[in-house]
Design a protein around this motif. Structure first.
Motif, PDB file in Angstrom:
ATOM      1  N   PHE A   1       0.802  -1.214   0.000  1.00 20.51           N
ATOM      2  CA  PHE A   1       0.000   0.000   0.000  1.00 20.51           C
ATOM      3  C   PHE A   1       0.839   1.269   0.000  1.00 20.51           C
ATOM      4  CE2 PHE A   1      -4.431  -1.174   0.657  1.00 20.51           C
ATOM      5  CZ  PHE A   1      -4.317  -2.519   0.949  1.00 20.51           C
ATOM      6  N   GLY A   2       0.274   2.302  -0.612  1.00 23.45           N
ATOM      7  CA  GLY A   2       0.773   3.642  -0.422  1.00 23.45           C
ATOM      8  C   GLY A   2       0.179   4.226   0.843  1.00 23.45           C
ATOM      9  N   LYS A   3       0.592   5.455   1.192  1.00 27.33           N
ATOM     10  CA  LYS A   3       0.119   6.068   2.426  1.00 27.33           C
ATOM     11  C   LYS A   3      -1.237   6.730   2.268  1.00 27.33           C
ATOM     12  CE  LYS A   3       4.590   6.764   4.611  1.00 27.33           C
ATOM     13  NZ  LYS A   3       5.511   7.726   5.282  1.00 27.33           N
ATOM     14  N   GLY A   4      -1.692   6.851   1.036  1.00 25.07           N
ATOM     15  CA  GLY A   4      -3.026   7.376   0.818  1.00 25.07           C
ATOM     16  C   GLY A   4      -3.081   8.862   0.562  1.00 25.07           C
ATOM     17  N   THR A   5      -4.176   9.273  -0.040  1.00 24.13           N
ATOM     18  CA  THR A   5      -4.511  10.688  -0.228  1.00 24.13           C
ATOM     19  C   THR A   5      -5.827  10.930   0.479  1.00 24.13           C
ATOM     20  OG1 THR A   5      -3.397  10.906  -2.366  1.00 24.13           O
ATOM     21  CG2 THR A   5      -5.157  12.474  -1.876  1.00 24.13           C
ATOM     22  N   THR A   6      -5.803  11.871   1.421  1.00 26.28           N
ATOM     23  CA  THR A   6      -7.027  12.196   2.144  1.00 26.28           C
ATOM     24  C   THR A   6      -7.740  13.328   1.424  1.00 26.28           C
ATOM     25  OG1 THR A   6      -6.089  11.494   4.248  1.00 26.28           O
ATOM     26  CG2 THR A   6      -7.992  12.947   4.341  1.00 26.28           C
ATOM     27  N   LEU A   7      -8.929  13.030   0.942  1.00 26.68           N
ATOM     28  CA  LEU A   7      -9.709  13.963   0.144  1.00 26.68           C
ATOM     29  C   LEU A   7     -10.835  14.568   0.972  1.00 26.68           C
ATOM     30  CD1 LEU A   7     -10.608  15.226  -2.586  1.00 26.68           C
ATOM     31  CD2 LEU A   7     -11.932  13.122  -2.973  1.00 26.68           C
ATOM     32  N   SER A   8     -10.976  15.860   0.868  1.00 22.21           N
ATOM     33  CA  SER A   8     -12.086  16.549   1.520  1.00 22.21           C
ATOM     34  C   SER A   8     -12.807  17.367   0.461  1.00 22.21           C
ATOM     35  CB  SER A   8     -11.569  17.464   2.627  1.00 22.21           C
ATOM     36  OG  SER A   8     -12.630  18.201   3.197  1.00 22.21           O
TER      37      SER A   8
ATOM     38  N   PRO B   1      -2.453   5.035  13.383  1.00 21.09           N
ATOM     39  CA  PRO B   1      -3.165   6.262  13.018  1.00 21.09           C
ATOM     40  C   PRO B   1      -2.402   7.099  12.002  1.00 21.09           C
ATOM     41  CG  PRO B   1      -3.309   5.902  15.373  1.00 21.09           C
ATOM     42  CD  PRO B   1      -2.363   4.868  14.845  1.00 21.09           C
ATOM     43  N   LYS B   2      -3.096   7.538  11.002  1.00 27.90           N
ATOM     44  CA  LYS B   2      -2.557   8.387   9.951  1.00 27.90           C
ATOM     45  C   LYS B   2      -1.493   7.693   9.109  1.00 27.90           C
ATOM     46  CE  LYS B   2      -4.865  11.973  11.544  1.00 27.90           C
ATOM     47  NZ  LYS B   2      -6.037  12.516  10.824  1.00 27.90           N
ATOM     48  N   GLN B   3      -1.374   6.401   9.241  1.00 28.73           N
ATOM     49  CA  GLN B   3      -0.381   5.649   8.471  1.00 28.73           C
ATOM     50  C   GLN B   3      -1.087   4.706   7.496  1.00 28.73           C
ATOM     51  OE1 GLN B   3       3.037   6.111   8.792  1.00 28.73           O
ATOM     52  NE2 GLN B   3       2.397   7.823  10.097  1.00 28.73           N
TER      53      GLN B   3
END
Lengths: 112, 117
Positions: free
Chosen positions: A102-109, B40-42
Motif C-alpha cells: 500500500f501507499g500512504k493514501g490521499t485524504t480527500l475533503s 493512526p494516519k499511516q
C-alpha cells in the motif's frame, strides 16, 4: 523492494470539481493494482482493480489508469461530491499469490 | 462477491493480556490470508501471510512470538496478540484472495481496532 507513493497526501476541493489522485510504484513488474477507499475508523472498500495487461478501468464517476512502464496510476474522480470525502489508497500486487503493498493514501475533503 | 469477516471489530484490553482476532472467509475457502496493521494516519503494513495447514510467514520486524497466527481451517485465520502493550494499539485488518474470478483481487475484512490500556 516495491514502494508505493501517493501524491498529494491531502487534497481539499469544492463540490463539483474533477480531480486526479496520483500513485507511483518503483517496480513496474506488477501483477495488478487496486484502488481503495477508507472512511475514518473503517475498513477498506475496493474501488477499482486494474490488471497488469490493462490500461484503465471505469466505475461510475471513477476512472483509474495504469502506465506500467512508467510505474504510475491515476484515479480520476469526476464531479466530486461531499460523500467522496475519504482516504484513497493505492496498492500493488507484485505477483499472484502475494500480498498488496500500500501507499500512504490521499485524504480527500470535498466541501459543499 | 467474496466476503471476509473479522471479529471483534473493537477490543479494549489491559496491558499484559492476550487478544485474539478472527478472520473468516464466509463464502469461499482461503488457503492464504494476509494480516495487516495500520497505525493512526499511516498506511497498511503487511505483518504476515497466513497459510492453511502450515506456519505463517512473517514480515521483517514483526515478532512471531508476539503475534501468533493460526490458519487451522480453509475459512478461518486467527491473530493473537500476546502480552499486549499500549504500543500494540492499532487497526488490524485481514484479507484473502477471491477464488471466483481470475483477477487476483483481494478482499478485506472490516478490521479490528485494538486499544491496549
Amino acid at each position: 523492494k516495491q514502494e508505493v507513493t501517493q501524491i498529494p497526501a491531502a487534497l481539499s476541493v469544492p463540490e463539483g470539481e474533477n480531480l486526479v489522485l496520483n500513485c507511483s510504484f518503483t517496480d513496474s513488474a506488477i501483477y495488478n493494482l487496486q484502488w481503495f477507499r477508507q472512511d475514518p475508523g473503517k475498513g477498506l472498500t475496493s474501488l477499482l482493480l486494474i490488471q497488469s495487461s490493462q490500461r484503465e478501468q471505469t466505475s461510475g464517476r471513477l476512472n483509474a489508469s495504469l502506465d506500467k512502464s512508467s510505474g504510475r496510476s491515476t484515479l480520476y474522480i469526476a464531479a466530486s461530491q461531499p460523500g467522496d470525502s475519504a482516504t484513497y489508497l493505492c496498492a500493488v500486487r507484485n505477483q499472484a499469490g502475494t500480498a498488496l503493498i500500500f501507499g500512504k493514501g490521499t485524504t480527500l475533503s470535498v466541501s459543499s | 462477491g467474496a466476503v471476509v469477516s473479522q471479529h471483534p471489530s473493537r477490543v479494549i484490553c489491559k496491558s499484559g493480556t492476550s487478544v485474539k482476532i478472527e478472520c473468516r472467509s464466509l463464502d469461499f475457502q482461503a488457503t492464504t490470508m494476509f494480516w495487516y496493521r495500520q497505525f493512526p494516519k499511516q498506511s497498511l503494513m503487511l505483518m504476515a501471510t497466513s497459510n492453511e495447514g502450515s506456519k505463517a510467514t512473517y514480515e521483517q520486524g514483526v515478532e512471531k512470538d508476539k503475534f501468533l497466527i493460526n490458519h487451522a481451517s480453509l475459512t478461518l485465520s486467527t491473530l493473537t496478540v500476546t502480552s499486549a502493550h499500549p504500543e500494540d494499539s492499532s487497526f488490524y485488518i485481514c484479507s484473502a484472495p477471491t477464488p471466483f474470478a481470475n483477477t487476483g483481487e483481494l478482499f478485506f475484512g472490516e478490521g479490528s481496532r485494538l486499544t491496549v490500556l
